[in-house]
Design a protein around this motif. Structure first.
Motif, short mmCIF file in Angstrom:
data_model
loop_
_atom_site.label_atom_id
_atom_site.label_comp_id
_atom_site.label_asym_id
_atom_site.label_seq_id
_atom_site.Cartn_x
_atom_site.Cartn_y
_atom_site.Cartn_z
N LEU A 9 0.82 -1.22 0.00
CA LEU A 9 0.00 0.00 0.00
C LEU A 9 0.86 1.27 0.00
N GLY A 10 1.97 1.25 0.72
CA GLY A 10 2.84 2.43 0.75
C GLY A 10 3.35 2.77 -0.64
N ARG A 11 3.75 1.74 -1.37
CA ARG A 11 4.24 1.94 -2.74
C ARG A 11 3.11 2.42 -3.64
N PHE A 12 1.90 1.87 -3.48
CA PHE A 12 0.76 2.31 -4.29
C PHE A 12 0.47 3.78 -4.04
N ILE A 13 0.48 4.21 -2.78
CA ILE A 13 0.20 5.61 -2.45
C ILE A 13 1.26 6.52 -3.04
N ALA A 14 2.52 6.09 -3.02
CA ALA A 14 3.59 6.89 -3.62
C ALA A 14 3.36 7.05 -5.12
N ASP A 15 2.90 5.98 -5.77
CA ASP A 15 2.63 6.05 -7.22
C ASP A 15 1.47 6.99 -7.54
N LEU A 16 0.57 7.20 -6.57
CA LEU A 16 -0.55 8.13 -6.78
C LEU A 16 -0.09 9.58 -6.80
N GLY A 17 1.15 9.82 -6.34
CA GLY A 17 1.62 11.19 -6.24
C GLY A 17 1.53 11.74 -4.82
N ARG A 18 1.41 10.86 -3.86
CA ARG A 18 1.39 11.20 -2.44
C ARG A 18 0.25 12.15 -2.05
N PRO A 19 -1.01 11.79 -2.33
CA PRO A 19 -2.10 12.57 -1.74
C PRO A 19 -2.10 12.34 -0.23
N PRO A 20 -2.78 13.18 0.55
CA PRO A 20 -2.85 12.95 2.00
C PRO A 20 -3.43 11.57 2.31
N VAL A 21 -2.91 10.96 3.36
CA VAL A 21 -3.34 9.62 3.77
C VAL A 21 -3.87 9.70 5.19
N VAL A 22 -5.02 9.06 5.44
CA VAL A 22 -5.52 8.92 6.80
C VAL A 22 -5.65 7.42 7.08
N ALA A 23 -4.98 6.97 8.12
CA ALA A 23 -5.03 5.57 8.55
C ALA A 23 -5.87 5.50 9.82
N LEU A 24 -6.85 4.61 9.83
CA LEU A 24 -7.82 4.56 10.93
C LEU A 24 -7.87 3.18 11.55
N THR A 25 -7.91 3.14 12.88
CA THR A 25 -8.03 1.87 13.59
C THR A 25 -8.63 2.12 14.97
N ALA A 26 -9.21 1.05 15.53
CA ALA A 26 -9.78 1.15 16.87
C ALA A 26 -8.78 0.73 17.93
N THR A 27 -7.65 0.16 17.53
CA THR A 27 -6.68 -0.30 18.51
C THR A 27 -5.31 -0.36 17.87
N ALA A 28 -4.36 0.34 18.44
CA ALA A 28 -2.98 0.28 17.95
C ALA A 28 -2.06 0.78 19.06
N SER A 29 -1.26 -0.12 19.59
CA SER A 29 -0.26 0.24 20.58
C SER A 29 0.86 1.01 19.90
N PRO A 30 1.76 1.65 20.65
CA PRO A 30 2.84 2.42 20.02
C PRO A 30 3.65 1.64 18.99
N PRO A 31 4.04 0.36 19.23
CA PRO A 31 4.78 -0.35 18.18
C PRO A 31 3.94 -0.57 16.92
N VAL A 32 2.65 -0.84 17.08
CA VAL A 32 1.79 -1.03 15.91
C VAL A 32 1.61 0.28 15.17
N ARG A 33 1.48 1.38 15.91
CA ARG A 33 1.36 2.69 15.25
C ARG A 33 2.62 3.00 14.44
N GLU A 34 3.77 2.67 15.00
CA GLU A 34 5.03 2.88 14.28
C GLU A 34 5.09 2.01 13.04
#
Length: 552
Positions: free
Chosen positions: A173-198
């Motif tokens: 997905l990171g590579r796909f977003i870069a190919d789009l020309g880097r529009p803003p990205v919002v990542a959403l989740t109900a649970t993510a500890s600091p290592p998962v967020r990183e």
């Protein structure tokens, strides 16, 4: 001429426009603080990582800004059922600017072409899809030509939980977003500890991103934990719990498919109206069970972790676990499905020490050094190749290829091109060095994963406020006891101490483990998240006496 100082700051202007869109387009009279902060970040053109509890309106975070942005919004999420709910909630409003379409395995080629045409011609604002669709170079090209203004990655924790093995297309997905020309990205989740967020930020290559973590404490959920000396005692506790709930809807989470089937049969034999659900069932049967539970026809669903995302049922009154979850991340995600209507709900964790042995079995062994070395060598000598070609040349399974390539990419020994072919980068390490570095990376991730299991056990064993212990793991400080867990009701005031060597969220350093962050205290113990070795529980008296930590 007006002074520049007389114009409102941009964040105030964004707030006004966002609140107006929420009211006029969606009919929502107010926005939660976490929602508004995330929306402002999106409108400012920043990448944004949003952690909000289940039922807190994560979808609104991208839906409202999407109505104010010039181009379409691409929504990437893992489950078709989840997408279907969100498609319906948008299209049922009958508002042209909220029109949503989808391209997935559920649509025919003709339907997919029509969906793309609607977005291209401006008749649809939202395009829903899955990571697997975007792994196809032709599909990625078609989406790129739509010139999206925003990419929303829903259930973003799946990048970390699934991407390395189960669904490797997440890693692209990171590579796909870069190919789009880097529009803003919002990542959403109900649970993510600091290592998962990183991990999410790294995988999506988020730039100067803002992280919004809000409201993970759910005061309407009563948290209860019981240690079970044997399986018969666990069964008695579960039976008594279900009788107290008297037919109200709930989910029992179990660790294996076999356990789901066996416990469901035992419950039915005992007079409970129950059924089971797991990923090994046929698609049609899973969909039928999903509907039966949502409609209240089956009040008790015994399920593996495959059952959960995509359930839009606000009146789930209880969640039970009959084994120790693999991490607090999974636990918070699963209990968060109860009480989404804001009414009181119960959670019960029935655990045994033997549960941890089962989790270690699931974690499996490490990748083979020789397989990593040989695959890295194949990439260096064989030129660009698809994963299918690599599978044929190496004799490895498709799943093994995906796992090994993920590790080799992390250490710079593999790269995937826009045409979906894998190559060895120009300055890739030698195959032996690449295999060694990939194994070290795997072991580091396993070590952090093990500490997540340790934190789950610490939560289960804690005699302090459970909400404080649980949310400390996620880096969220709860200043006072929650009042909605078994420990607060039975032992109010226990475990609270002002004799703390460091305040919560202080950066510290350990001579052996390096830099870390103080997450919280549980009586005379403290939890620290270290960058390299994960979560550690330390004795406060020992930390003081031996000066184990210093401010970093």
């Amino acid at each position: 001429m007006r002074s520049l100082l007389s114009f409102p700051p941009f964040h105030l202007l964004h707030s006004f426009r966002l609140r107006r869109a929420a009211r006029q387009v969606f009919g929502w009279r107010r926005l939660r603080d976490g929602q508004l902060a995330a929306m402002r970040s999106i409108m400012s053109g920043r990448d944004t990582l949003v952690v909000l509890p289940t039922g807190a309106g994560k979808s609104a975070v991208y839906q409202i800004p999407a109505t104010l942005l010039p181009g379409p919004t691409i929504v990437i999420s893992p489950l078709l059922a989840l997408q279907q709910d969100q498609l319906a909630s948008l299209n049922d409003r009958g508002i042209p600017q909220l029109r949503a379409v989808r391209i997935s395995s559920a649509e025919t080629p003709t339907q997919q072409a029509a969906a793309l045409a609607e977005v291209r011609e401006g008749r649809a604002r939202f395009l829903f899809t899955t990571p697997e669709q975007l792994a196809d170079p032709e599909r990625a090209r078609q989406v790129r030509e739509l010139k999206p203004s925003l990419v929303a990655v829903d259930e973003a924790h799946c990048l970390s939980a699934w991407g390395y093995d189960f669904r490797p297309d997440y890693l692209g997905l990171g590579r796909f977003i870069a190919d789009l020309g880097r529009p803003p990205v919002v990542a959403l989740t109900a649970t993510a500890s600091p290592p998962v967020r990183e991990d999410i930020a790294t995988r999506l290559d988020l730039r100067r991103h803002q992280t919004i973590v809000s409201g993970l404490d759910r005061p309407n959920l009563h948290l209860e934990v019981a240690y079970c000396s044997d399986e018969q005692y666990r069964w008695r506790r579960l039976s008594a719990f279900l009788k107290e709930e008297d037919g109200r809807s709930g989910i029992i989470y179990v660790p294996t498919r076999r356990a789901a089937e066996e416990l469901s049969d035992r419950l039915v034999s005992a007079g409970f109206k129950a059924a089971f659900y797991h990923g090994g069932m046929a698609g049609g049967v899973r969909e039928k069970r999903h509907l039966e539970f949502s409609d209240g026809e089956i009040p008790v669903m015994v399920a593996t972790s495959a059952f959960g995302m995509g359930i839009d049922k606000p009146d789930i009154r209880w969640i039970a676990h009959v084994a120790l979850p693999d991490s607090p991340d999974s636990y918070l995600q699963e209990i968060g499905r109860a009480g989404r209507d804001g009414q009181p709900a119960r959670t019960l964790l029935l655990w045994r020490m033997e549960d941890e042995a089962l989790q270690r079995f699931f974690n499996g062994g490490s990748p083979d050094h020789a397989e990593l070395r040989d695959l890295a060598a194949l990439l260096r000598t064989g030129g660009p190749a698809t994963k299918t070609q690599l599978k044929e040349r190496s004799g490895l399974s498709a799943r093994k290829i995906a796992q090994l390539l993920g590790l080799l990419e992390e250490v710079g020994a593999a790269d995937t091109l826009a045409n979906n072919k894998v190559v060895s980068p120009r300055y890739a390490p030698e195959p032996v060095a690449a295999a060694k570095a990939a194994l070290a990376q795997f072991e580091r991730r396993q070590a952090v994963g093990q500490t997540r299991g340790d934190m789950m056990r610490a939560f289960a064993q804690s005699r302090s406020c459970r909400a404080q212990v649980l949310l400390a793991y996620f880096g969220e400080h709860v200043p006072k006891q929650c009042g909605h867990c078994d420990n607060c009701h039975v032992r109010p005031g226990e475990g609270v101490s002002d004799d703390r060597p460091f305040t919560v969220h202080t950066g510290v350093r350990h001579a052996e483990w390096g830099s870390g962050l103080v997450l919280g205290y549980d009586g005379d113990k403290m939890t620290v998240l270290f960058d390299e070795v994960g979560y550690k529980t330390l004795s406060v008296p020992v930390v003081r006496a031996q000066q184990l930590l210093v401010v970093d």
